[in-house]
Design a protein around this motif. Structure first.
Motif, PDB file in Angstrom:
ATOM      1  N   SER A   1      45.664  53.945  56.476  1.00  0.00           N
ATOM      2  CA  SER A   1      46.838  54.008  55.667  1.00  0.00           C
ATOM      3  C   SER A   1      47.558  55.258  56.214  1.00  0.00           C
ATOM      4  O   SER A   1      47.350  56.328  56.698  1.00  0.00           O
ATOM      5  CB  SER A   1      46.659  54.376  54.224  1.00  0.00           C
ATOM      6  OG  SER A   1      46.024  55.621  54.007  1.00  0.00           O
ATOM      7  N   THR A   2      49.140  55.229  56.212  1.00  0.00           N
ATOM      8  CA  THR A   2      50.159  56.235  56.604  1.00  0.00           C
ATOM      9  C   THR A   2      50.799  56.337  55.501  1.00  0.00           C
ATOM     10  O   THR A   2      51.304  55.293  55.115  1.00  0.00           O
ATOM     11  CB  THR A   2      50.605  55.883  58.060  1.00  0.00           C
ATOM     12  OG1 THR A   2      51.449  54.715  57.729  1.00  0.00           O
ATOM     13  CG2 THR A   2      49.597  55.866  59.221  1.00  0.00           C
ATOM     14  N   ARG A   3      51.291  57.617  55.249  1.00  0.00           N
ATOM     15  CA  ARG A   3      52.387  57.827  54.117  1.00  0.00           C
ATOM     16  C   ARG A   3      53.585  57.589  54.830  1.00  0.00           C
ATOM     17  O   ARG A   3      54.083  57.972  55.778  1.00  0.00           O
ATOM     18  CB  ARG A   3      52.282  59.399  53.477  1.00  0.00           C
ATOM     19  CG  ARG A   3      52.998  59.419  52.551  1.00  0.00           C
ATOM     20  CD  ARG A   3      52.967  60.648  51.906  1.00  0.00           C
ATOM     21  NE  ARG A   3      54.339  61.572  51.670  1.00  0.00           N
ATOM     22  CZ  ARG A   3      54.387  62.613  51.648  1.00  0.00           C
ATOM     23  NH1 ARG A   3      53.434  63.536  51.645  1.00  0.00           N
ATOM     24  NH2 ARG A   3      55.711  62.930  51.451  1.00  0.00           N
ATOM     25  N   SER A   4      54.383  56.448  54.203  1.00  0.00           N
ATOM     26  CA  SER A   4      55.679  56.322  54.750  1.00  0.00           C
ATOM     27  C   SER A   4      56.732  56.882  54.154  1.00  0.00           C
ATOM     28  O   SER A   4      57.882  57.270  54.536  1.00  0.00           O
ATOM     29  CB  SER A   4      55.986  54.876  54.930  1.00  0.00           C
ATOM     30  OG  SER A   4      55.851  54.087  53.379  1.00  0.00           O
ATOM     31  N   SER A   5      56.784  56.822  52.637  1.00  0.00           N
ATOM     32  CA  SER A   5      57.762  57.414  51.946  1.00  0.00           C
ATOM     33  C   SER A   5      57.567  57.820  50.452  1.00  0.00           C
ATOM     34  O   SER A   5      56.592  57.692  50.055  1.00  0.00           O
ATOM     35  CB  SER A   5      59.158  56.536  52.180  1.00  0.00           C
ATOM     36  OG  SER A   5      58.467  55.282  51.252  1.00  0.00           O
ATOM     37  N   ILE A   6      58.597  58.287  49.756  1.00  0.00           N
ATOM     38  CA  ILE A   6      58.635  58.609  48.466  1.00  0.00           C
ATOM     39  C   ILE A   6      59.499  57.836  47.668  1.00  0.00           C
ATOM     40  O   ILE A   6      60.633  57.996  48.226  1.00  0.00           O
ATOM     41  CB  ILE A   6      58.235  60.279  48.120  1.00  0.00           C
ATOM     42  CG1 ILE A   6      57.080  60.754  48.697  1.00  0.00           C
ATOM     43  CG2 ILE A   6      58.573  60.500  46.542  1.00  0.00           C
ATOM     44  CD1 ILE A   6      57.213  62.221  48.297  1.00  0.00           C
ATOM     45  N   GLU A   7      59.242  57.084  46.532  1.00  0.00           N
ATOM     46  CA  GLU A   7      60.292  56.460  45.941  1.00  0.00           C
ATOM     47  C   GLU A   7      60.456  57.338  44.489  1.00  0.00           C
ATOM     48  O   GLU A   7      59.283  57.515  43.850  1.00  0.00           O
ATOM     49  CB  GLU A   7      60.085  55.084  45.974  1.00  0.00           C
ATOM     50  CG  GLU A   7      60.016  54.281  47.141  1.00  0.00           C
ATOM     51  CD  GLU A   7      60.146  52.800  46.854  1.00  0.00           C
ATOM     52  OE1 GLU A   7      59.815  52.422  45.607  1.00  0.00           O
ATOM     53  OE2 GLU A   7      59.886  51.801  47.899  1.00  0.00           O
ATOM     54  N   LYS A   8      61.585  57.214  43.877  1.00  0.00           N
ATOM     55  CA  LYS A   8      61.584  57.822  42.707  1.00  0.00           C
ATOM     56  C   LYS A   8      61.413  56.610  41.613  1.00  0.00           C
ATOM     57  O   LYS A   8      62.077  55.713  41.871  1.00  0.00           O
ATOM     58  CB  LYS A   8      63.120  58.655  42.645  1.00  0.00           C
ATOM     59  CG  LYS A   8      63.141  59.623  43.456  1.00  0.00           C
ATOM     60  CD  LYS A   8      64.426  60.595  42.839  1.00  0.00           C
ATOM     61  CE  LYS A   8      64.575  61.653  43.964  1.00  0.00           C
ATOM     62  NZ  LYS A   8      63.670  62.670  43.658  1.00  0.00           N
TER      63      LYS A   8
ATOM     64  N   ASN B   1      59.528  57.240  29.813  1.00  0.00           N
ATOM     65  CA  ASN B   1      60.945  57.908  29.781  1.00  0.00           C
ATOM     66  C   ASN B   1      60.932  58.873  30.904  1.00  0.00           C
ATOM     67  O   ASN B   1      62.191  59.661  31.155  1.00  0.00           O
ATOM     68  CB  ASN B   1      61.428  58.258  28.666  1.00  0.00           C
ATOM     69  CG  ASN B   1      61.881  57.082  27.816  1.00  0.00           C
ATOM     70  OD1 ASN B   1      62.327  56.078  28.264  1.00  0.00           O
ATOM     71  ND2 ASN B   1      61.493  57.195  26.359  1.00  0.00           N
ATOM     72  N   SER B   2      59.902  59.416  31.520  1.00  0.00           N
ATOM     73  CA  SER B   2      59.947  60.456  32.393  1.00  0.00           C
ATOM     74  C   SER B   2      59.870  60.254  33.762  1.00  0.00           C
ATOM     75  O   SER B   2      59.479  59.188  34.413  1.00  0.00           O
ATOM     76  CB  SER B   2      58.660  61.299  32.137  1.00  0.00           C
ATOM     77  OG  SER B   2      58.393  61.673  31.016  1.00  0.00           O
ATOM     78  N   PRO B   3      60.715  60.975  34.527  1.00  0.00           N
ATOM     79  CA  PRO B   3      61.015  60.778  36.080  1.00  0.00           C
ATOM     80  C   PRO B   3      59.598  61.230  36.947  1.00  0.00           C
ATOM     81  O   PRO B   3      58.752  61.962  36.361  1.00  0.00           O
ATOM     82  CB  PRO B   3      61.907  61.801  36.342  1.00  0.00           C
ATOM     83  CG  PRO B   3      62.148  62.783  35.299  1.00  0.00           C
ATOM     84  CD  PRO B   3      61.526  62.098  34.140  1.00  0.00           C
ATOM     85  N   TYR B   4      59.303  60.208  37.851  1.00  0.00           N
ATOM     86  CA  TYR B   4      58.134  60.265  38.495  1.00  0.00           C
ATOM     87  C   TYR B   4      58.327  59.754  39.998  1.00  0.00           C
ATOM     88  O   TYR B   4      59.107  58.936  40.354  1.00  0.00           O
ATOM     89  CB  TYR B   4      57.167  59.442  37.842  1.00  0.00           C
ATOM     90  CG  TYR B   4      55.733  59.591  38.517  1.00  0.00           C
ATOM     91  CD1 TYR B   4      54.935  60.617  38.291  1.00  0.00           C
ATOM     92  CD2 TYR B   4      55.174  58.630  39.357  1.00  0.00           C
ATOM     93  CE1 TYR B   4      53.603  60.631  38.542  1.00  0.00           C
ATOM     94  CE2 TYR B   4      54.000  58.837  39.939  1.00  0.00           C
ATOM     95  CZ  TYR B   4      53.006  59.867  39.593  1.00  0.00           C
ATOM     96  OH  TYR B   4      51.890  60.018  40.165  1.00  0.00           O
ATOM     97  N   ASN B   5      57.553  60.556  41.002  1.00  0.00           N
ATOM     98  CA  ASN B   5      57.527  59.955  42.388  1.00  0.00           C
ATOM     99  C   ASN B   5      56.743  59.337  42.734  1.00  0.00           C
ATOM    100  O   ASN B   5      55.312  60.141  42.593  1.00  0.00           O
ATOM    101  CB  ASN B   5      57.833  61.819  43.211  1.00  0.00           C
ATOM    102  CG  ASN B   5      59.110  62.319  43.164  1.00  0.00           C
ATOM    103  OD1 ASN B   5      60.251  61.569  42.748  1.00  0.00           O
ATOM    104  ND2 ASN B   5      59.078  63.468  43.153  1.00  0.00           N
ATOM    105  N   TYR B   6      56.620  58.130  43.278  1.00  0.00           N
ATOM    106  CA  TYR B   6      55.597  57.239  43.766  1.00  0.00           C
ATOM    107  C   TYR B   6      55.527  57.612  45.163  1.00  0.00           C
ATOM    108  O   TYR B   6      56.552  57.690  46.074  1.00  0.00           O
ATOM    109  CB  TYR B   6      55.950  55.857  43.420  1.00  0.00           C
ATOM    110  CG  TYR B   6      55.846  55.773  41.885  1.00  0.00           C
ATOM    111  CD1 TYR B   6      54.761  55.257  41.296  1.00  0.00           C
ATOM    112  CD2 TYR B   6      57.011  55.665  41.312  1.00  0.00           C
ATOM    113  CE1 TYR B   6      54.797  54.875  40.126  1.00  0.00           C
ATOM    114  CE2 TYR B   6      56.967  55.212  39.890  1.00  0.00           C
ATOM    115  CZ  TYR B   6      55.974  54.993  39.155  1.00  0.00           C
ATOM    116  OH  TYR B   6      55.624  54.715  37.943  1.00  0.00           O
ATOM    117  N   VAL B   7      54.420  57.557  45.877  1.00  0.00           N
ATOM    118  CA  VAL B   7      54.095  57.791  47.304  1.00  0.00           C
ATOM    119  C   VAL B   7      53.868  56.287  47.645  1.00  0.00           C
ATOM    120  O   VAL B   7      53.110  55.699  46.956  1.00  0.00           O
ATOM    121  CB  VAL B   7      52.891  58.601  47.527  1.00  0.00           C
ATOM    122  CG1 VAL B   7      52.435  58.557  49.132  1.00  0.00           C
ATOM    123  CG2 VAL B   7      53.049  59.985  47.273  1.00  0.00           C
TER     124      VAL B   7
END
Length: 69
Positions: free
Chosen positions: A8-15, A20-26
């Motif tokens: 796997s390679t990390r490609s981006s982070i999505e908000k 109700n809490s904000p979270y960043n998904y890899v």
């Protein structure tokens, strides 16, 4: 059972949000999956006396997580 990407390679982070809490998904690019089995080994402590039978505390002394293919 766990499925883990072989490569796997990390490609981006999505908000996004969790509840109700904000979270960043890899977001990852994965090629193929490998299946793993997860188990736990629990060690119990026993007490022995010369005049009485052995008894267990029934509380784990140690817990180990084991992954096998």
């Amino acid at each position: 059972m766990l499925f883990i990407p072989k490569r796997s390679t990390r490609s981006s982070i999505e908000k996004g949000k969790v509840g109700n809490s904000p979270y960043n998904y890899v977001v990852i690019n994965a090629s193929g999956l490998k299946r793993w089995h997860e188990s736990q080994r629990v060690g119990l402590e026993y007490y022995c006396d010369l005049d009485a039978p052995c008894v267990s505390s029934f509380e784990p002394r140690s817990v180990a997580t084991i992954l096998t293919e």
